[in-house]
Write an enzyme that holds these catalytic residues in place. Structure first.
Site, PDB file in Angstrom:
ATOM      1  N   HIS A   1       0.878  -1.194   0.000  1.00 57.26           N
ATOM      2  CA  HIS A   1       0.000   0.000   0.000  1.00 57.26           C
ATOM      3  C   HIS A   1       0.906   1.232   0.000  1.00 57.26           C
ATOM      4  CE1 HIS A   1      -3.431   2.462   0.683  1.00 57.26           C
ATOM      5  NE2 HIS A   1      -3.705   2.180   1.954  1.00 57.26           N
TER       6      HIS A   1
ATOM      7  N   HIS B   1      -2.084  -2.774  -9.653  1.00 56.63           N
ATOM      8  CA  HIS B   1      -3.152  -2.210  -8.821  1.00 56.63           C
ATOM      9  C   HIS B   1      -4.352  -3.143  -8.819  1.00 56.63           C
ATOM     10  CE1 HIS B   1      -5.971   0.658  -7.100  1.00 56.63           C
ATOM     11  NE2 HIS B   1      -4.893   1.295  -6.680  1.00 56.63           N
TER      12      HIS B   1
ATOM     13  N   ASP C   1       2.343   5.368  -6.609  1.00 52.89           N
ATOM     14  CA  ASP C   1       3.575   5.377  -5.829  1.00 52.89           C
ATOM     15  C   ASP C   1       4.828   5.425  -6.705  1.00 52.89           C
ATOM     16  OD1 ASP C   1       2.572   5.293  -3.181  1.00 52.89           O
ATOM     17  OD2 ASP C   1       1.898   3.254  -3.570  1.00 52.89           O
TER      18      ASP C   1
END
Ligand code: CMC
Length: 380
Positions: free
Chosen positions: A221, A261, A317
């Site tokens: 995450h 994802h 990210d």
């Protein structure tokens, strides 16, 4: 009896929400009806926080009142700073900041009041104080003096100021605003779900947010941005990227951090924007190494995933790592920066959850033994 099991709660809808919509097949993210691509460029973080919480963009007077209220709450209690000072300097920043957030409850006499007005008061306080806690821990560990917040500055500018000790340029503030907006909210991600599930026992806001921080830390995450930078630092040159990717993918369960994802099957729209930001920063600063390595990693991953017939694209990210690097942040502070933004989304979820709460209590399918008879320890 046969039960259908949804590992990782994949595909499970646990409630209705009006906060954000993610279209994973078309690469679209919407906050309260507004496309993230517009908000990221044209809005400020404060406007987006208001939008997420009150479901409409603020009018001028509303924004001024909201901003003034947030700014009046910037300063964190001395006791929290003392707690941060007591921690070993090499504490993982997410452990430290989670501890600081948890400690805020002890300095709030109304921490357990679940009236909606009070929940909103705590929400404003947390959005205002997350940046100060992150900056304070960073400066304590670096042996630097803590910088008092400046109430004339926006959240983005004030965060950069408290972190670096220098008033940021308009350009740096704009990049920070964009990064905060893009990380503010993302539906039922792991930490938002944990936040809502924790609150569903009718525990307090600080407890729910502390639990969310714990979830965000993981490398699947929010911890992924730190992991991306660690990989880029280890590789250290564009020439080394291909070997790194091939080696990682050849390992059992090997994952290249910052890719893939659960919801997006095409490129994450946040990654598209952050890639542009990273490119601009690289050109302006003349330090293009991190951007070029990232582009090369994306290229090699595309080739390798194509061979396997998989759609594993960069997520938020991935390019945020090079952006934060060029803004001067050390790699292990990236996840805390994510939290500085995401507290706004967590609070939006808490407003919904407390307003229409039902205890979250799913089931597990028991596959263990039955019918065993207890024997005293001397007989085992
Ligand atoms: N590198 C290589 N292969 C991958 C990756 C990756 N980063 N991500 C997924 N895959 C492969 C995976 O090996 C699996 O292959 P197979 O079906 O052959 O076993 C397939 O894609 C599906 O993966 P999954 O783990 O079942 O998918 P998921 O929806 O459970 O996981 C994920 C999503 C984000 C945990 C995963 O893509 C991952 O581990 N990514 C790396 C960590 C990361 O970047 N996390 C940040 C997520 S976005 C921002 C945030 O939430 O903070």
């Amino acid at each position: 009896m046969d039960f259908e099991i949804f590992y990782g709660l994949n595909g499970v809808h646990f409630d209705k929400s009006k906060i954000a919509s993610i279209d994973g097949l078309n690469g679209e993210l919407i906050y309260r009806g507004y496309d993230i691509r517009e908000l990221a460029i044209d809005a400020t973080f404060e406007e987006v926080v208001y939008l997420l919480w009150y479901a409409e963009l603020p009018k001028k007077a509303e924004l001024e009142k909201f901003t003034a209220d947030l700014r009046s709450r910037y300063k964190i209690p001395e006791g929290v700073i003392k707690v941060l000072r007591e921690l070993p300097k090499d504490t993982h920043p997410m452990h430290a900041i989670r501890t600081g957030i948890s400690a805020l409850a002890s300095f709030d006499k109304q921490a357990d009041d679940l009236e909606m007005d009070n929940i909103h008061r705590i929400g404003s306080k947390l959005v205002a104080q997350f940046p100060a806690i992150v900056a304070a821990f960073y400066r304590i560990r670096e042996g630097k003096e803590i910088i008092e917040p400046d109430e004339t500055l926006s959240i983005a500018a004030n965060f950069l100021y408290m972190f670096n000790g220098e008033k940021p340029s308009q350009a740096a503030t704009h990049v920070m605003d964009t990064a905060l907006i893009l990380h503010a909210e993302h539906g039922s991600n792991a930490s938002a779900f944990v936040c809502r599930a924790t609150a569903s026992s009718l525990t307090d806001v600080y407890s729910a947010v502390t639990a969310a921080m714990a979830s965000l830390k993981g490398k699947l995450h929010g911890g992924a941005n730190t992991a991306v930078m660690k990989a880029l630092e280890e590789i250290s040159s564009v020439a080394g990227v291909e070997d790194y990717v091939l080696k990682t993918l050849s390992m059992p369960g090997g994952r290249v951090m910052g890719f893939g994802h659960r919801v997006y099957k095409v490129l994450d729209p946040r990654a598209v924007i952050l890639k542009k930001v990273s490119h601009n920063l690289a050109e302006e600063s003349g330090d293009s190494k991190w951007f070029e390595m990232s582009v090369e990693m994306e290229r090699v991953m595309d080739l390798e995933m194509d061979k396997k017939g998989k759609q594993i694209k960069p997520n938020v990210d991935f390019y945020s790592a090079s952006v934060y690097r060029m803004l001067g942040f050390p790699g292990d502070m990236y996840t805390p920066i994510f939290a500085v933004a995401r507290i706004s989304g967590w609070m939006a979820h808490l407003y919904e959850q407390y307003a229409n709460n039902r205890l979250m209590r799913p089931r597990l399918v028991y596959e263990g033994q039955r019918g065993l008879k207890f024997k005293a320890v001397s007989e085992r």
